[in-house]
Motif scaffolding. Structure first.
Motif, PDB file in Angstrom:
ATOM      1  N   ALA A   1       2.700   1.043  -6.610  1.00 50.14           N
ATOM      2  CA  ALA A   1       1.555   0.572  -5.820  1.00 50.14           C
ATOM      3  C   ALA A   1       1.181   1.598  -4.762  1.00 50.14           C
ATOM      4  CB  ALA A   1       1.882  -0.764  -5.170  1.00 50.14           C
ATOM      5  N   ARG A   2       2.181   2.189  -4.127  1.00 49.75           N
ATOM      6  CA  ARG A   2       1.896   3.201  -3.100  1.00 49.75           C
ATOM      7  C   ARG A   2       1.283   4.454  -3.727  1.00 49.75           C
ATOM      8  NH1 ARG A   2      -0.569   4.523   0.895  1.00 49.75           N
ATOM      9  NH2 ARG A   2       0.172   6.315   2.088  1.00 49.75           N
TER      10      ARG A   2
ATOM     11  N   ARG B   1      -0.644   4.538  -6.326  1.00 48.80           N
ATOM     12  CA  ARG B   1      -2.063   4.226  -6.587  1.00 48.80           C
ATOM     13  C   ARG B   1      -2.874   4.281  -5.292  1.00 48.80           C
ATOM     14  NH1 ARG B   1       0.463   0.575 -10.302  1.00 48.80           N
ATOM     15  NH2 ARG B   1       0.489  -1.101  -8.743  1.00 48.80           N
ATOM     16  N   ALA B   2      -2.290   3.791  -4.207  1.00 44.35           N
ATOM     17  CA  ALA B   2      -2.994   3.829  -2.922  1.00 44.35           C
ATOM     18  C   ALA B   2      -3.198   5.270  -2.466  1.00 44.35           C
ATOM     19  CB  ALA B   2      -2.208   3.038  -1.870  1.00 44.35           C
ATOM     20  N   ILE B   3      -2.190   6.105  -2.671  1.00 43.76           N
ATOM     21  CA  ILE B   3      -2.312   7.520  -2.291  1.00 43.76           C
ATOM     22  C   ILE B   3      -3.413   8.187  -3.105  1.00 43.76           C
ATOM     23  CG2 ILE B   3      -1.151   9.767  -2.417  1.00 43.76           C
ATOM     24  CD1 ILE B   3       1.430   8.316  -1.617  1.00 43.76           C
ATOM     25  N   ARG B   4      -3.498   7.837  -4.399  1.00 43.31           N
ATOM     26  CA  ARG B   4      -4.567   8.401  -5.217  1.00 43.31           C
ATOM     27  C   ARG B   4      -5.927   8.023  -4.647  1.00 43.31           C
ATOM     28  NH1 ARG B   4      -8.640   7.178  -7.766  1.00 43.31           N
ATOM     29  NH2 ARG B   4      -9.385   8.170  -9.647  1.00 43.31           N
ATOM     30  N   ASP B   5      -6.086   6.771  -4.233  1.00 46.37           N
ATOM     31  CA  ASP B   5      -7.362   6.337  -3.650  1.00 46.37           C
ATOM     32  C   ASP B   5      -7.630   7.055  -2.328  1.00 46.37           C
ATOM     33  OD1 ASP B   5      -7.729   4.622  -5.775  1.00 46.37           O
ATOM     34  OD2 ASP B   5      -7.001   2.843  -4.711  1.00 46.37           O
ATOM     35  N   GLU B   6      -6.571   7.281  -1.550  1.00 46.19           N
ATOM     36  CA  GLU B   6      -6.734   7.999  -0.279  1.00 46.19           C
ATOM     37  C   GLU B   6      -7.152   9.442  -0.525  1.00 46.19           C
ATOM     38  OE1 GLU B   6      -2.948   7.472   1.544  1.00 46.19           O
ATOM     39  OE2 GLU B   6      -3.209   5.297   1.780  1.00 46.19           O
TER      40      GLU B   6
ATOM     41  N   GLN C   1     -10.791   9.562  -1.233  1.00 44.66           N
ATOM     42  CA  GLN C   1     -11.580   9.487  -0.002  1.00 44.66           C
ATOM     43  C   GLN C   1     -11.619  10.838   0.710  1.00 44.66           C
ATOM     44  OE1 GLN C   1      -9.836   6.313   2.287  1.00 44.66           O
ATOM     45  NE2 GLN C   1     -10.271   4.762   0.731  1.00 44.66           N
TER      46      GLN C   1
END
Length: 212
Positions: free
Chosen positions: A126-127, A129-134, A137
């Motif tokens: 999950a982290r 995936r969040a890093i990929r989204d960050e 951005q």
């Protein structure tokens, strides 16, 4: 011009690194979900609150270099050669990373264990995936800065997410090849081949925009 950190800063950074090193060793040995913050604190010879002062979340100790990666992406786009499109700049950046000393695209026993540890933990997945989204951005903001557009511009968001999708697929497939063959050269070749293919597709998709 870079400045030499003062003694307090050096100590703080040394403590942070010691915590990160201890945590990473325990995570790789035992699995992320089977290691407690208390065990990390003991291994690093610090208090529990000291750990949280440096890393608000346990997973931050595992992905402790993601901010460094974001900084490198920003720098690559800001320092692109005049006349080189942002998309081409990031393609060249991928080639530089593979040939350089940075840990992000090294293929060896330690990197394989790192990926396996991520895949074995829902929290780390999950982290990731969040890093990929960050990162998407960050790329969108850097592209917008280069083109004097807003980060929420449709073309900007599309370009950023296509780029991150390409890099994500290339990274995963390269590590899959390394796991199968234990051949770092083959893994690098797969990574760069996918980056180059993806870049051609993104350039075609983003024609008549500032990014191609």
């Amino acid at each position: 011009m870079s400045t030499i950190p003062d003694r307090h800063t050096r100590r703080r950074l040394a403590t942070r690194q010691a915590i990160s090193d201890a945590a990473t060793r325990l995570f790789l040995e035992n699995g992320f979900d089977h290691v407690t913050v208390d065990e990390i604190a003991e291994a690093a010879d610090v208090g529990r609150m000291t750990v949280f002062n440096h890393f608000p979340r346990k997973e931050d100790m595992f992905f402790d270099r993601d901010e460094e990666g974001r900084a490198m992406l920003r720098a690559a786009l800001r320092e692109s050669v005049d006349g080189t499109s942002p998309i081409e700049t990031l393609r060249r950046f991928a080639h530089e990373l593979v040939e350089g000393p940075q840990p992000y695209l090294r293929f060896f026993a330690g990197s394989r264990k790192f990926v396996e540890t991520v895949e074995a933990s829902e929290t780390l997945m999950a982290r990731a995936r969040a890093i990929r989204d960050e990162f998407a951005q960050v790329v969108a903001a850097s592209l917008a800065e280069c083109s004097q557009r807003e980060p929420t511009d449709a073309d900007t968001l599309l370009a950023a997410n296509l780029l991150l999708s390409t890099w994500s697929v290339a990274f995963v497939q390269a590590h899959r090849i390394f796991r199968q063959r234990e051949d770092a050269s083959a893994a690098k070749a797969v990574f760069l081949d996918l980056i180059d293919k993806g870049t051609r597709g993104i350039m075609a998709a983003m024609i008549n925009t500032p990014y191609a």
